[in-house]
Design a protein around this motif. Structure first.
Motif, PDB file in Angstrom:
ATOM      1  N   CYS A   9       0.830  -1.209   0.000  1.00 57.84           N
ATOM      2  CA  CYS A   9       0.000   0.000   0.000  1.00 57.84           C
ATOM      3  C   CYS A   9       0.863   1.257   0.000  1.00 57.84           C
ATOM      4  CB  CYS A   9      -0.918  -0.007   1.217  1.00 57.84           C
ATOM      5  SG  CYS A   9      -1.989   1.455   1.320  1.00 57.84           S
ATOM      6  N   VAL A  10       0.540   2.199  -0.901  1.00 58.14           N
ATOM      7  CA  VAL A  10       1.288   3.459  -1.002  1.00 58.14           C
ATOM      8  C   VAL A  10       0.499   4.624  -0.423  1.00 58.14           C
ATOM      9  CG1 VAL A  10       2.658   2.732  -2.991  1.00 58.14           C
ATOM     10  CG2 VAL A  10       0.423   3.814  -3.359  1.00 58.14           C
ATOM     11  N   GLY A  11      -0.657   4.333   0.166  1.00 57.00           N
ATOM     12  CA  GLY A  11      -1.437   5.381   0.821  1.00 57.00           C
ATOM     13  C   GLY A  11      -2.026   6.410  -0.125  1.00 57.00           C
ATOM     14  N   CYS A  12      -2.345   6.000  -1.353  1.00 56.73           N
ATOM     15  CA  CYS A  12      -2.868   6.965  -2.339  1.00 56.73           C
ATOM     16  C   CYS A  12      -4.306   7.382  -2.035  1.00 56.73           C
ATOM     17  CB  CYS A  12      -2.791   6.377  -3.745  1.00 56.73           C
ATOM     18  SG  CYS A  12      -3.850   4.927  -3.995  1.00 56.73           S
ATOM     19  N   GLY A  13      -5.057   6.535  -1.328  1.00 57.22           N
ATOM     20  CA  GLY A  13      -6.428   6.884  -0.949  1.00 57.22           C
ATOM     21  C   GLY A  13      -7.476   6.632  -2.013  1.00 57.22           C
ATOM     22  N   CYS A  19     -14.910   3.896  -2.263  1.00 60.58           N
ATOM     23  CA  CYS A  19     -15.736   2.999  -1.456  1.00 60.58           C
ATOM     24  C   CYS A  19     -17.073   3.664  -1.141  1.00 60.58           C
ATOM     25  CB  CYS A  19     -15.017   2.603  -0.168  1.00 60.58           C
ATOM     26  SG  CYS A  19     -15.967   1.428   0.840  1.00 60.58           S
ATOM     27  N   PHE A  20     -18.130   3.181  -1.755  1.00 61.48           N
ATOM     28  CA  PHE A  20     -19.454   3.789  -1.628  1.00 61.48           C
ATOM     29  C   PHE A  20     -19.987   3.713  -0.199  1.00 61.48           C
ATOM     30  CE2 PHE A  20     -24.118   3.167  -1.781  1.00 61.48           C
ATOM     31  CZ  PHE A  20     -24.486   4.426  -2.243  1.00 61.48           C
ATOM     32  N   VAL A  21     -19.688   2.613   0.503  1.00 63.60           N
ATOM     33  CA  VAL A  21     -20.225   2.439   1.863  1.00 63.60           C
ATOM     34  C   VAL A  21     -19.266   2.958   2.933  1.00 63.60           C
ATOM     35  CG1 VAL A  21     -21.678   0.488   1.235  1.00 63.60           C
ATOM     36  CG2 VAL A  21     -19.321   0.068   1.957  1.00 63.60           C
ATOM     37  N   ILE A  27      -5.104   4.248   8.421  1.00 64.39           N
ATOM     38  CA  ILE A  27      -4.456   4.010   9.705  1.00 64.39           C
ATOM     39  C   ILE A  27      -2.952   4.083   9.461  1.00 64.39           C
ATOM     40  CG2 ILE A  27      -3.964   2.333  11.521  1.00 64.39           C
ATOM     41  CD1 ILE A  27      -6.756   1.319  11.358  1.00 64.39           C
ATOM     42  N   LYS A  28      -2.347   5.090  10.044  1.00 64.43           N
ATOM     43  CA  LYS A  28      -0.904   5.329   9.856  1.00 64.43           C
ATOM     44  C   LYS A  28      -0.547   5.423   8.371  1.00 64.43           C
ATOM     45  CE  LYS A  28       0.480   3.165  14.204  1.00 64.43           C
ATOM     46  NZ  LYS A  28       1.305   2.123  14.862  1.00 64.43           N
ATOM     47  N   ASP A  29      -1.338   6.214   7.655  1.00 62.20           N
ATOM     48  CA  ASP A  29      -1.104   6.494   6.232  1.00 62.20           C
ATOM     49  C   ASP A  29      -1.244   5.268   5.324  1.00 62.20           C
ATOM     50  OD1 ASP A  29      -0.603   9.213   6.734  1.00 62.20           O
ATOM     51  OD2 ASP A  29       1.502   8.785   7.193  1.00 62.20           O
ATOM     52  N   LYS A  30      -1.880   4.231   5.837  1.00 60.16           N
ATOM     53  CA  LYS A  30      -2.144   3.047   5.032  1.00 60.16           C
ATOM     54  C   LYS A  30      -3.655   2.790   5.018  1.00 60.16           C
ATOM     55  CE  LYS A  30       2.252   1.853   4.402  1.00 60.16           C
ATOM     56  NZ  LYS A  30       2.905   1.701   3.086  1.00 60.16           N
ATOM     57  N   ALA A  31      -4.142   2.311   3.903  1.00 61.25           N
ATOM     58  CA  ALA A  31      -5.568   2.000   3.817  1.00 61.25           C
ATOM     59  C   ALA A  31      -5.891   0.805   4.705  1.00 61.25           C
ATOM     60  CB  ALA A  31      -5.951   1.692   2.377  1.00 61.25           C
ATOM     61  N   PHE A  32      -7.041   0.896   5.383  1.00 65.79           N
ATOM     62  CA  PHE A  32      -7.477  -0.192   6.251  1.00 65.79           C
ATOM     63  C   PHE A  32      -8.965  -0.451   5.997  1.00 65.79           C
ATOM     64  CE2 PHE A  32      -9.565  -1.601  10.191  1.00 65.79           C
ATOM     65  CZ  PHE A  32      -8.874  -2.784  10.417  1.00 65.79           C
ATOM     66  N   ILE A  33      -9.309  -1.709   5.696  1.00 64.13           N
ATOM     67  CA  ILE A  33     -10.695  -2.075   5.430  1.00 64.13           C
ATOM     68  C   ILE A  33     -11.319  -2.608   6.718  1.00 64.13           C
ATOM     69  CG2 ILE A  33     -12.241  -3.506   4.022  1.00 64.13           C
ATOM     70  CD1 ILE A  33     -10.007  -3.621   1.912  1.00 64.13           C
ATOM     71  N   LYS A  36     -16.991  -3.964   8.022  1.00 62.53           N
ATOM     72  CA  LYS A  36     -18.230  -3.843   8.795  1.00 62.53           C
ATOM     73  C   LYS A  36     -19.426  -3.602   7.866  1.00 62.53           C
ATOM     74  CE  LYS A  36     -16.178  -2.190  13.123  1.00 62.53           C
ATOM     75  NZ  LYS A  36     -16.115  -1.059  14.095  1.00 62.53           N
ATOM     76  N   ASP A  37     -19.280  -2.628   6.982  1.00 63.22           N
ATOM     77  CA  ASP A  37     -20.366  -2.294   6.060  1.00 63.22           C
ATOM     78  C   ASP A  37     -20.049  -2.724   4.631  1.00 63.22           C
ATOM     79  OD1 ASP A  37     -21.954  -0.953   8.039  1.00 63.22           O
ATOM     80  OD2 ASP A  37     -20.504   0.694   7.956  1.00 63.22           O
ATOM     81  N   CYS A  38     -18.954  -3.424   4.448  1.00 64.50           N
ATOM     82  CA  CYS A  38     -18.499  -3.838   3.121  1.00 64.50           C
ATOM     83  C   CYS A  38     -19.558  -4.686   2.413  1.00 64.50           C
ATOM     84  CB  CYS A  38     -17.213  -4.641   3.260  1.00 64.50           C
ATOM     85  SG  CYS A  38     -16.565  -5.294   1.713  1.00 64.50           S
ATOM     86  N   ILE A  39     -19.836  -4.347   1.140  1.00 69.22           N
ATOM     87  CA  ILE A  39     -20.776  -5.152   0.341  1.00 69.22           C
ATOM     88  C   ILE A  39     -20.036  -6.059  -0.641  1.00 69.22           C
ATOM     89  CG2 ILE A  39     -22.664  -3.487   0.565  1.00 69.22           C
ATOM     90  CD1 ILE A  39     -22.007  -2.545  -2.300  1.00 69.22           C
ATOM     91  N   LYS A  40     -18.742  -6.143  -0.468  1.00 67.58           N
ATOM     92  CA  LYS A  40     -17.909  -7.092  -1.234  1.00 67.58           C
ATOM     93  C   LYS A  40     -17.978  -6.863  -2.745  1.00 67.58           C
ATOM     94  CE  LYS A  40     -18.617 -10.566   2.392  1.00 67.58           C
ATOM     95  NZ  LYS A  40     -19.313  -9.599   3.283  1.00 67.58           N
ATOM     96  N   CYS A  41     -18.072  -5.599  -3.145  1.00 63.19           N
ATOM     97  CA  CYS A  41     -18.172  -5.273  -4.571  1.00 63.19           C
ATOM     98  C   CYS A  41     -16.846  -5.439  -5.300  1.00 63.19           C
ATOM     99  CB  CYS A  41     -18.691  -3.849  -4.756  1.00 63.19           C
ATOM    100  SG  CYS A  41     -17.574  -2.563  -4.133  1.00 63.19           S
ATOM    101  N   GLY A  42     -15.735  -5.357  -4.550  1.00 61.49           N
ATOM    102  CA  GLY A  42     -14.423  -5.544  -5.160  1.00 61.49           C
ATOM    103  C   GLY A  42     -13.841  -4.315  -5.827  1.00 61.49           C
ATOM    104  N   HIS A  43     -14.490  -3.147  -5.661  1.00 57.92           N
ATOM    105  CA  HIS A  43     -13.945  -1.927  -6.273  1.00 57.92           C
ATOM    106  C   HIS A  43     -12.540  -1.629  -5.752  1.00 57.92           C
ATOM    107  CE1 HIS A  43     -17.533   0.300  -8.184  1.00 57.92           C
ATOM    108  NE2 HIS A  43     -17.727  -1.004  -8.242  1.00 57.92           N
ATOM    109  N   CYS A  44     -12.315  -1.903  -4.476  1.00 55.39           N
ATOM    110  CA  CYS A  44     -10.993  -1.624  -3.899  1.00 55.39           C
ATOM    111  C   CYS A  44      -9.920  -2.485  -4.567  1.00 55.39           C
ATOM    112  CB  CYS A  44     -11.012  -1.861  -2.393  1.00 55.39           C
ATOM    113  SG  CYS A  44     -11.701  -3.458  -1.888  1.00 55.39           S
ATOM    114  N   ILE A  45     -10.267  -3.713  -4.899  1.00 49.84           N
ATOM    115  CA  ILE A  45      -9.329  -4.592  -5.607  1.00 49.84           C
ATOM    116  C   ILE A  45      -9.058  -4.050  -7.006  1.00 49.84           C
ATOM    117  CG2 ILE A  45      -9.066  -6.896  -6.645  1.00 49.84           C
ATOM    118  CD1 ILE A  45     -10.619  -8.009  -4.234  1.00 49.84           C
ATOM    119  N   ALA A  46     -10.135  -3.601  -7.669  1.00 46.50           N
ATOM    120  CA  ALA A  46     -10.024  -3.167  -9.060  1.00 46.50           C
ATOM    121  C   ALA A  46      -9.285  -1.846  -9.212  1.00 46.50           C
ATOM    122  CB  ALA A  46     -11.422  -3.059  -9.677  1.00 46.50           C
TER     123      ALA A  46
END
Length: 271
Positions: A9-13, A19-21, A27-33, A36-46
């Motif tokens: 992770c490069v912390g690009c955001g 993430c719609f939800v 957390i410490k400049d790194k993305a953290f999933i 809890k409300d994730c709908i498993k759409c996979g946009h973060c992967i894409a």
């Protein structure tokens, strides 16, 4: 769960913004999933530019890197492809390869669903087509008898006469004429508690049929029969809350079209 590899992770955001939800944070400049409300759409992967996001809930081996050469479809070609598709009612006596059937279902599987519930299922009928055909025609015949007793509407009576004749022909000789399944080799039944989800999947599946050199017919007669017959649902081994939304009769077309067909002008309101 969906996870972020902190080493990559490069912390690009970008995943946080997309993430719609709002289930991803820093957390410490790194993305953290949070998962809890994730709908498993996979946009973060894409969207991740460094491929830092993964999940153990899906098969990550199915993830494909974007490549314009193999992903891009020209808009004019796509529109012509849609214009050229025809409903097929005449099929060759030719088996459909299993890999083609699976590819058609893949087209349905990757169609979007509301809130990404992915609640569309499929029943592929091949060996038991004649058994299913008899159940459908029996249901339509029963419905025809009710209509003839209770209705004076000519359109309803017209269909009632058609259904009774179809049933009579079948009982006389099941192999002589087939105005229901048109001697197709395969039927795919699309089910879901959500009609929109199944309808969208069906549309993409039909396009895939055409791309594979196959043809398809949506059977309204089948849907009507299934709505009036518990026998059909039991035969298909469907769960109680599952709704039959579409029935696609597919096969190799025994007809060749040479051009597109005209349509009405679009009814559009520009606001």
């Amino acid at each position: 769960m969906f996870r972020v590899d902190n080493e990559k992770c490069v912390g690009c955001g970008l995943c946080i913004e997309d993430c719609f939800v709002k289930d991803i944070t820093f957390i410490k400049d790194k993305a953290f999933i949070k998962n809890k409300d994730c709908i498993k759409c996979g946009h973060c992967i894409a969207i991740c530019p460094v491929n830092a996001v993964s999940t153990d809930e899906y098969n990550m081996n199915e993830v494909i890197e974007y490549d314009k050469e193999t992903f891009h479809v020209k808009s004019d070609n796509l529109l012509n492809f849609i214009k050229f598709r025809r409903t097929i009612r005449k099929f060759k006596d030719k088996e459909i390869e299993e890999e083609k059937l699976l590819k058609i279902i893949q087209a349905g599987r990757y169609t979007p669903t509301a809130a990404n519930v992915q609640n569309v299922s499929y029943v592929v009928v091949h060996d038991k087509i004649q058994e299913l055909r008899e159940l459908v025609l029996e249901s339509l015949n029963n419905l025809a008898e009710k209509i003839m007793k209770n209705s004076t509407i000519e359109k309803e009576l017209k269909y009632a006469r058609i259904w009774k004749m179809m049933y009579k022909v079948f009982k006389r000789n099941p192999n002589k004429q087939d105005s229901l399944f048109f001697f197709s080799k395969n039927i795919i039944i699309i089910t879901s508690p959500n009609e929109l989800n199944a309808g969208l999947a069906s549309s993409n599946m039909e396009l895939m049929c055409n791309a594979l050199g196959l043809g398809a017919l949506y059977s309204g007669f089948f849907i009507l029969a299934s709505q009036n017959s518990d026998k059909i649902k039991k035969f298909l081994n469907l769960e109680e809350n599952t709704k039959i939304v579409n029935c696609m009769i597919i096969g190799y077309p025994d007809v060749k079209y040479l051009r597109t067909a005209p349509r009405k002008e679009s009814s559009i309101k520009w606001m």
